[in-house]
Structure formats: structure tokens, C-alpha cells
Design an enzyme around this catalytic site. Structure first.
Site, PDB file in Angstrom:
ATOM      1  N   LYS A   1      -6.261 -17.058 -14.367  1.00  0.00           N
ATOM      2  CA  LYS A   1      -7.576 -17.106 -13.764  1.00  0.00           C
ATOM      3  C   LYS A   1      -8.312 -15.769 -13.850  1.00  0.00           C
ATOM      4  CE  LYS A   1      -7.095 -16.635  -8.789  1.00  0.00           C
ATOM      5  NZ  LYS A   1      -6.654 -15.631  -8.091  1.00  0.00           N
TER       6      LYS A   1
ATOM      7  N   LYS B   1       0.824  -1.215   0.000  1.00  0.00           N
ATOM      8  CA  LYS B   1       0.000   0.000   0.000  1.00  0.00           C
ATOM      9  C   LYS B   1       0.857   1.264   0.000  1.00  0.00           C
ATOM     10  CE  LYS B   1      -4.119  -1.742  -0.058  1.00  0.00           C
ATOM     11  NZ  LYS B   1      -4.564  -2.049  -1.405  1.00  0.00           N
TER      12      LYS B   1
ATOM     13  N   LYS C   1     -10.382  -9.714 -10.411  1.00  0.00           N
ATOM     14  CA  LYS C   1     -10.801  -8.321 -10.507  1.00  0.00           C
ATOM     15  C   LYS C   1      -9.660  -7.465 -11.040  1.00  0.00           C
ATOM     16  CE  LYS C   1     -11.636  -4.815  -7.405  1.00  0.00           C
ATOM     17  NZ  LYS C   1     -11.604  -4.484  -6.002  1.00  0.00           N
TER      18      LYS C   1
END
Ligand code: TRP
Length: 329
Positions: A194, A111, A197
């Protein structure tokens, strides 16, 4: 009976990968365990401090999970911010969480890189809040993906530290619940791996038929088989995998034969796949929209969830306060 708990991020809609993966397992698990599922709206504030539509995304998440088969009568389905015992436990746990270990957490380091202008204290203590989420119900098992394994490790560390610090055997050590082979991996349409998102290759449950058609028709393929029984490329294998998941065995057989004898036209396969996908998602999509617009029902669901979650949480918090040494005057 085990207590199973999982937090759901309130950003983003469910795609077919989620549906056939984690969600399907949640739906099954709810009948075999004492389950707590909640929308982690506090956690969302660490990345979206000024959400335009916090309420709306919580509503969407709830609608999607219920439409996919989570039964709020069976599992306890609630919103994190409806349970004030969680932030109180979080505060208490923060006193025994060390800045150094929090700074070394992978998700925190990621982050720092992805949002350098907003390295807030909530991000730093994200694993502490997650620990509070889990141990407030003394959960045995937490279904988590790879990216959350370290956070769960931290949760165990904080739970163990509490026990050691106050000389009790109060909290159990929450174990990761690994679906292992049971987890169906749904490939994306971009030929690589796969559906995800962040990969931007998802077919979402709420996608309209026209959107699904467009996405499927754009799916990556190859130049086609040139000799009988030639080996399939990854992107084509993925298309067949999706076909197997969503179409009838006859359809799969039909296209497999065509592939084998080199008469296959990928356009036809895609058209069929798109229609079968639409047939599959349409009723779910309708349920999602119905629930989303049913104010009274959703109000009832979250009220019931909060009530049950608080009954369990307040008992834990009462014990914890006493163990630490807060005594009523
Ligand atoms: N951090 C989790 C995620 O990003 C969501 C979450 C919050 C969670 N609290 C939790 C997951 C407690 C499991 C248990 O997906």
C-alpha cells in the site's frame, strides 16, 4: 449521535492513500456524528523538539484537510496547543499512569530504538496525552490505524482507572472506529503494497504535475504478458487498481483488453494514469494553496475551532477537578 475524535500528526503531507482512506471517511463521518479533529502539535514535539516550522506544518495540515472536504463549520477543527485544558487533564492523568506500563508500550519501545539520543519524558507519557485528547470530549469513537491501537487501549485503561480511583462513572470508554471494508487501500507505485509515507512511494496531493509524471513513469511493472489471459503480477495489478480509482471505466476497459491480448504497452498505461491523476489532484492542490495563503480565513477557522473545543473541554475539566477534590476556596 456519537462523538468521534481523531488527532492528526502535524508532520507530513497527505498522499492519495490518506485521501481515499481515512480522510474520505472523516469527510463522510462529519455529517453523521459530533466530530472533533485536531492537529496534534504537542505530540510532534516528542520527536521534533525544535521544529523549524511548527506553525507552517500546522497551516499545511489544516489546508490539506479542509481542501479535501473537512468542513470547519460542520466538524470542530482545532489545534491541540490552542486548548490549555488538554495539558491540564494530561497532568492530572499522569498522576495515575505508571512508569512500568508506559515503558512497556510498543510505540515507546520503538522510539527508544529510533531516537536513542532523545528518550524524553514526553515520549514515555505520549499515551497519557493521547488519552487526555480523547476523554476531554468524552469521545465514543476514535478512528485509528493499526499502529495506534495500543495507544487507544491505554486511553481506555486510564479512563477506566480514573472512574475506579474516584468511584465515579464519569468517562466513557472510547472505542476504536474501524473502517473495515469501507477503507479503500491504495497501492503504491513500487509494486509491493500500500501507499504510505514511510514506504516513500506516495503521490501527494500537493505534488506538481511534473513530479506526478516522473513518479508514475518510474512505477514498477514486469516484462509484460506473453500469452492471452495470463495472470497479472502484483505491480501490474496495482497499476490497474490505481487506474480504476482515477480513470474512466472506458480507459480501464481499454487497457484490460490490451493486457488480455498481449498488446499492452505499460508506458502508455502509465502516461494515461499520470494524466488522470493530475486531473484529479490539480483542483485539490489549487484549493490547498488558496487556503494556505488565506491568512484571514485560517485565522477564523482556528479561532472558531478553539472556541468550540474549549467549550467542551472546560466543562470536562471543571467536573474532573471537582471529582478529584479540588474545591474553590
Ligand atoms: N498518535 C496519533 C498518531 O500518531 C495522533 C493522535 C494524537 C491521536 N492524539 C490522538 C489520534 C487522539 C487519535 C486520538 O497518528
Amino acid at each position: 449521535m456519537d462523538t468521534v475524535l481523531s488527532g492528526i500528526r502535524s508532520t507530513g503531507s497527505l498522499h492519495l492513500g490518506n485521501y481515499f482512506g481515512a480522510v474520505k471517511n472523516f469527510v463522510k463521518m462529519q455529517h453523521e456524528n459530533r466530530c472533533f479533529f485536531f492537529v496534534a502539535d504537542y505530540h510532534s514535539l516528542t520527536t521534533h523538539p525544535k521544529p523549524e516550522n511548527l506553525q507552517d506544518s500546522v497551516r499545511s495540515v489544516l489546508s490539506e484537510y479542509i481542501a479535501s472536504g473537512l468542513d470547519p463549520e460542520v466538524a470542530t477543527l482545532y489545534v491541540q496547543s490552542d486548548v490549555p485544558e488538554i495539558p491540564e487533564l494530561y497532568l492530572l492523568l499522569n498522576m495515575n499512569a505508571y512508569v512500568g506500563e508506559l515503558q512497556r508500550t510498543t510505540t515507546f519501545k520503538e522510539k527508544i530504538r529510533s531516537q536513542p539520543d532523545n528518550v524524553n519524558a514526553g515520549l514515555l507519557t505520549y499515551p497519557v496525552l493521547m488519552c487526555a485528547d480523547i476523554i476531554i470530549h468524552n469521545a465514543d469513537k476514535v478512528p485509528v490505524g493499526k499502529d495506534q491501537e495500543q495507544n487507544l487501549e491505554m486511553a481506555r485503561k486510564f479512563a477506566r482507572r480514573f472512574n475506579t480511583m474516584y468511584g465515579v462513572e464519569y468517562f466513557k470508554m472510547p472505542e476504536p472506529y474501524n473502517f473495515g471494508d469501507k477503507l479503500i487501500k491504495v497501492p503504491g507505485l513500487d509494486g509491493t503494497g500500500k501507499m504510505g509515507k514511510s514506504e516513500g512511494n506516495g503521490i501527494f496531493l500537493v505534488d506538481e504535475p511534473s513530479v506526478i509524471r516522473k513518479k508514475v513513469m518510474r512505477a514498477v511493472t514486469d516484462a509484460g504478458p506473453t500469452k492471452p489471459n495470463s495472470k497479472m503480477s502484483e505491480p501490474v495489478k496495482n497499476l490497474f487498481y490505481l487506474l480504476e480509482l482515477l480513470s474512466t471505466p472506458d480507459t480501464v476497459q481499454f487497457f484490460r483488453e490490451q493486457y488480455k491480448n498481449c498488446t499492452i504497452r505499460y508506458g502508455d498505461l502509465k502516461k494515461q494514469l499520470a494524466e488522470d491523476m493530475i486531473a484529479f489532484t490539480s483542483p485539490v492542490r489549487k484549493r490547498i494553496l488558496d487556503i494556505y495563503h488565506d491568512d484571514d480565513y485560517l485565522k477564523k477557522v482556528v479561532r472558531m475551532g478553539a472556541e468550540r473545543a474549549r467549550a467542551s473541554a472546560s466543562k470536562t475539566l471543571r467536573d474532573v477537578r471537582e471529582i478529584i477534590g479540588f474545591k474553590p476556596f
